[in-house]
Design a protein around this motif. Structure first.
Motif, PDB file in Angstrom:
ATOM      1  N   ILE A  52     -44.768  30.205 -61.104  1.00 43.20           N
ATOM      2  CA  ILE A  52     -43.797  30.834 -60.117  1.00 43.20           C
ATOM      3  C   ILE A  52     -44.696  31.908 -59.180  1.00 43.20           C
ATOM      4  O   ILE A  52     -45.550  32.626 -59.559  1.00 43.20           O
ATOM      5  CB  ILE A  52     -43.087  31.879 -60.943  1.00 43.20           C
ATOM      6  CG1 ILE A  52     -42.366  31.033 -61.896  1.00 43.20           C
ATOM      7  CG2 ILE A  52     -42.105  32.768 -60.340  1.00 43.20           C
ATOM      8  CD1 ILE A  52     -41.650  31.883 -63.290  1.00 43.20           C
ATOM      9  N   GLY A  53     -44.307  31.755 -57.853  1.00 42.47           N
ATOM     10  CA  GLY A  53     -44.954  32.340 -56.902  1.00 42.47           C
ATOM     11  C   GLY A  53     -46.400  32.193 -56.965  1.00 42.47           C
ATOM     12  O   GLY A  53     -47.145  33.270 -56.473  1.00 42.47           O
ATOM     13  N   GLY A  54     -47.051  31.181 -57.381  1.00 40.53           N
ATOM     14  CA  GLY A  54     -48.363  30.841 -57.389  1.00 40.53           C
ATOM     15  C   GLY A  54     -48.934  31.528 -58.582  1.00 40.53           C
ATOM     16  O   GLY A  54     -50.351  31.480 -58.721  1.00 40.53           O
ATOM     17  N   ARG A  55     -48.241  32.092 -59.336  1.00 44.36           N
ATOM     18  CA  ARG A  55     -48.696  32.558 -60.674  1.00 44.36           C
ATOM     19  C   ARG A  55     -48.180  31.911 -61.772  1.00 44.36           C
ATOM     20  O   ARG A  55     -47.188  31.434 -61.936  1.00 44.36           O
ATOM     21  CB  ARG A  55     -48.352  34.045 -60.794  1.00 44.36           C
ATOM     22  CG  ARG A  55     -49.100  34.933 -59.825  1.00 44.36           C
ATOM     23  CD  ARG A  55     -48.774  36.133 -59.646  1.00 44.36           C
ATOM     24  NE  ARG A  55     -47.982  37.085 -60.971  1.00 44.36           N
ATOM     25  CZ  ARG A  55     -47.448  38.117 -60.623  1.00 44.36           C
ATOM     26  NH1 ARG A  55     -47.490  38.637 -59.510  1.00 44.36           N
ATOM     27  NH2 ARG A  55     -46.804  38.660 -61.710  1.00 44.36           N
ATOM     28  N   LEU A  56     -49.332  31.568 -63.090  1.00 42.43           N
ATOM     29  CA  LEU A  56     -48.686  30.903 -63.956  1.00 42.43           C
ATOM     30  C   LEU A  56     -48.060  31.906 -64.929  1.00 42.43           C
ATOM     31  O   LEU A  56     -48.687  32.763 -65.414  1.00 42.43           O
ATOM     32  CB  LEU A  56     -49.908  30.172 -64.655  1.00 42.43           C
ATOM     33  CG  LEU A  56     -49.735  29.226 -65.770  1.00 42.43           C
ATOM     34  CD1 LEU A  56     -48.852  28.128 -65.215  1.00 42.43           C
ATOM     35  CD2 LEU A  56     -51.014  28.556 -66.453  1.00 42.43           C
ATOM     36  N   VAL A  57     -46.945  31.660 -65.352  1.00 44.37           N
ATOM     37  CA  VAL A  57     -46.368  32.696 -66.448  1.00 44.37           C
ATOM     38  C   VAL A  57     -46.089  31.757 -67.358  1.00 44.37           C
ATOM     39  O   VAL A  57     -45.277  30.807 -67.483  1.00 44.37           O
ATOM     40  CB  VAL A  57     -44.957  33.171 -65.825  1.00 44.37           C
ATOM     41  CG1 VAL A  57     -44.386  34.333 -66.371  1.00 44.37           C
ATOM     42  CG2 VAL A  57     -45.361  33.762 -64.352  1.00 44.37           C
ATOM     43  N   THR A  58     -45.916  32.526 -68.744  1.00 46.22           N
ATOM     44  CA  THR A  58     -45.846  31.844 -70.121  1.00 46.22           C
ATOM     45  C   THR A  58     -44.405  32.192 -70.256  1.00 46.22           C
ATOM     46  O   THR A  58     -43.900  33.391 -70.339  1.00 46.22           O
ATOM     47  CB  THR A  58     -46.724  32.441 -70.945  1.00 46.22           C
ATOM     48  OG1 THR A  58     -48.238  32.109 -70.567  1.00 46.22           O
ATOM     49  CG2 THR A  58     -46.438  31.786 -72.506  1.00 46.22           C
ATOM     50  N   ILE A  59     -43.686  31.496 -70.924  1.00 45.50           N
ATOM     51  CA  ILE A  59     -42.503  31.647 -71.729  1.00 45.50           C
ATOM     52  C   ILE A  59     -42.444  31.860 -73.051  1.00 45.50           C
ATOM     53  O   ILE A  59     -42.989  30.953 -73.783  1.00 45.50           O
ATOM     54  CB  ILE A  59     -41.552  30.455 -71.381  1.00 45.50           C
ATOM     55  CG1 ILE A  59     -41.479  30.172 -69.733  1.00 45.50           C
ATOM     56  CG2 ILE A  59     -40.161  30.565 -71.885  1.00 45.50           C
ATOM     57  CD1 ILE A  59     -40.747  28.870 -69.374  1.00 45.50           C
ATOM     58  N   ARG A  60     -42.416  32.888 -73.689  1.00 50.54           N
ATOM     59  CA  ARG A  60     -42.531  33.213 -74.973  1.00 50.54           C
ATOM     60  C   ARG A  60     -41.069  33.331 -75.608  1.00 50.54           C
ATOM     61  O   ARG A  60     -40.395  34.031 -75.323  1.00 50.54           O
ATOM     62  CB  ARG A  60     -43.087  34.508 -75.017  1.00 50.54           C
ATOM     63  CG  ARG A  60     -43.705  34.783 -76.522  1.00 50.54           C
ATOM     64  CD  ARG A  60     -44.555  35.962 -76.807  1.00 50.54           C
ATOM     65  NE  ARG A  60     -45.759  35.841 -76.071  1.00 50.54           N
ATOM     66  CZ  ARG A  60     -46.663  36.778 -76.182  1.00 50.54           C
ATOM     67  NH1 ARG A  60     -46.569  38.080 -76.771  1.00 50.54           N
ATOM     68  NH2 ARG A  60     -47.725  36.857 -75.701  1.00 50.54           N
ATOM     69  N   GLU A  61     -41.131  32.858 -76.788  1.00 56.44           N
ATOM     70  CA  GLU A  61     -39.678  32.551 -77.430  1.00 56.44           C
ATOM     71  C   GLU A  61     -39.539  33.779 -78.590  1.00 56.44           C
ATOM     72  O   GLU A  61     -40.550  34.074 -79.460  1.00 56.44           O
ATOM     73  CB  GLU A  61     -39.603  31.383 -78.346  1.00 56.44           C
ATOM     74  CG  GLU A  61     -39.788  30.098 -77.287  1.00 56.44           C
ATOM     75  CD  GLU A  61     -39.808  28.729 -77.944  1.00 56.44           C
ATOM     76  OE1 GLU A  61     -39.797  28.735 -79.298  1.00 56.44           O
ATOM     77  OE2 GLU A  61     -39.973  27.654 -77.089  1.00 56.44           O
ATOM     78  N   TYR A  62     -38.264  34.224 -78.819  1.00 55.68           N
ATOM     79  CA  TYR A  62     -38.043  35.100 -79.493  1.00 55.68           C
ATOM     80  C   TYR A  62     -36.749  34.623 -80.321  1.00 55.68           C
ATOM     81  O   TYR A  62     -35.627  34.808 -79.656  1.00 55.68           O
ATOM     82  CB  TYR A  62     -37.963  36.717 -79.163  1.00 55.68           C
ATOM     83  CG  TYR A  62     -39.275  37.282 -78.707  1.00 55.68           C
ATOM     84  CD1 TYR A  62     -39.938  38.056 -79.674  1.00 55.68           C
ATOM     85  CD2 TYR A  62     -39.769  37.072 -77.246  1.00 55.68           C
ATOM     86  CE1 TYR A  62     -40.994  38.608 -79.030  1.00 55.68           C
ATOM     87  CE2 TYR A  62     -40.987  37.507 -77.042  1.00 55.68           C
ATOM     88  CZ  TYR A  62     -41.587  38.575 -77.997  1.00 55.68           C
ATOM     89  OH  TYR A  62     -42.657  39.060 -77.574  1.00 55.68           O
ATOM     90  N   SER A  63     -36.681  34.407 -81.654  1.00 56.56           N
ATOM     91  CA  SER A  63     -35.670  33.882 -82.213  1.00 56.56           C
ATOM     92  C   SER A  63     -34.750  35.019 -82.574  1.00 56.56           C
ATOM     93  O   SER A  63     -35.373  35.940 -83.387  1.00 56.56           O
ATOM     94  CB  SER A  63     -36.211  32.744 -83.560  1.00 56.56           C
ATOM     95  OG  SER A  63     -34.866  32.436 -83.821  1.00 56.56           O
ATOM     96  N   ALA A  64     -33.472  34.660 -82.493  1.00 59.71           N
ATOM     97  CA  ALA A  64     -32.560  35.735 -82.976  1.00 59.71           C
ATOM     98  C   ALA A  64     -31.304  35.113 -83.655  1.00 59.71           C
ATOM     99  O   ALA A  64     -30.752  34.028 -83.007  1.00 59.71           O
ATOM    100  CB  ALA A  64     -32.063  36.913 -82.073  1.00 59.71           C
ATOM    101  N   THR A  65     -30.688  35.356 -84.532  1.00 57.27           N
ATOM    102  CA  THR A  65     -29.455  35.172 -85.267  1.00 57.27           C
ATOM    103  C   THR A  65     -28.456  35.903 -85.544  1.00 57.27           C
ATOM    104  O   THR A  65     -27.425  35.543 -85.855  1.00 57.27           O
ATOM    105  CB  THR A  65     -29.837  34.423 -86.680  1.00 57.27           C
ATOM    106  OG1 THR A  65     -30.319  35.833 -87.540  1.00 57.27           O
ATOM    107  CG2 THR A  65     -30.790  33.560 -86.834  1.00 57.27           C
TER     108      THR A  65
END
Length: 170
Positions: free
Chosen positions: A95-108
């Protein structure tokens, strides 16, 4: 609680707790070099033979934060049910020349989602993506941008699936 906060807390608890607060995957010599602390000083502190002065403790905490921030990088937190998170294919996005991680948070539940949102911010999330039902609540308590998921297609797919299965039974 991040590693730097654990180190600070453990330093005030006891020598034994402080000595066990190490999960940086570095040798003491390598860490001492990064922290600009003599290795002998670090060994004495870790063995309980010397109490760190405030300057040394600051150097230790700063170095831990620097190491952890470079390890984790920037990330965007996504809070959703596990079934939704299992459909995420990309875990990194440029995104915009920067590598961004997508981190998952599970919720029920709503409570899980709120707790996950707070934990995501504490972990260093740059932004949060969550369901519309929890979005307005977490926006009030977080200091990072919050956006919501608008699952239009999946909602329509679920309605169509129900209609097809319902009318086949009747």
């Amino acid at each position: 609680m991040n590693v730097a906060d654990k180190v600070i807390k453990s330093a005030f608890e006891s020598d034994e707790v402080f000595q066990k607060t190490q999960d940086l995957n570095l040798t003491a010599v390598d860490f001492a070099k990064k922290a600009n602390i003599p290795p002998s000083t670090l060994y004495k502190i870790l063995s309980g033979n010397r109490d760190p002065n405030i300057k040394t403790l600051r150097q230790i905490v700063k170095t831990i934060r620097d190491i952890k921030e470079s390890d984790s990088g920037e990330f965007i937190a996504v809070i959703a049910a596990r079934s939704v998170l299992d459909n995420i294919v990309e875990t990194k996005k440029k995104i915009g020349g920067r590598l961004v991680t997508i981190r998952e948070y599970s919720a029920t539940s709503m409570e899980d989602a709120i707790i996950s949102a707070v934990n995501a911010e504490r972990d260093g999330a740059k932004a949060l993506v969550c369901a519309p039902i929890v979005g307005p609540t977490v926006e009030k308590i977080l200091n990072i941008p919050v956006t919501t998921i608008a699952p239009k297609n999946s909602l329509i797919d679920a309605i169509e699936l129900f209609i097809v299965s319902f009318f086949q039974v009747c």
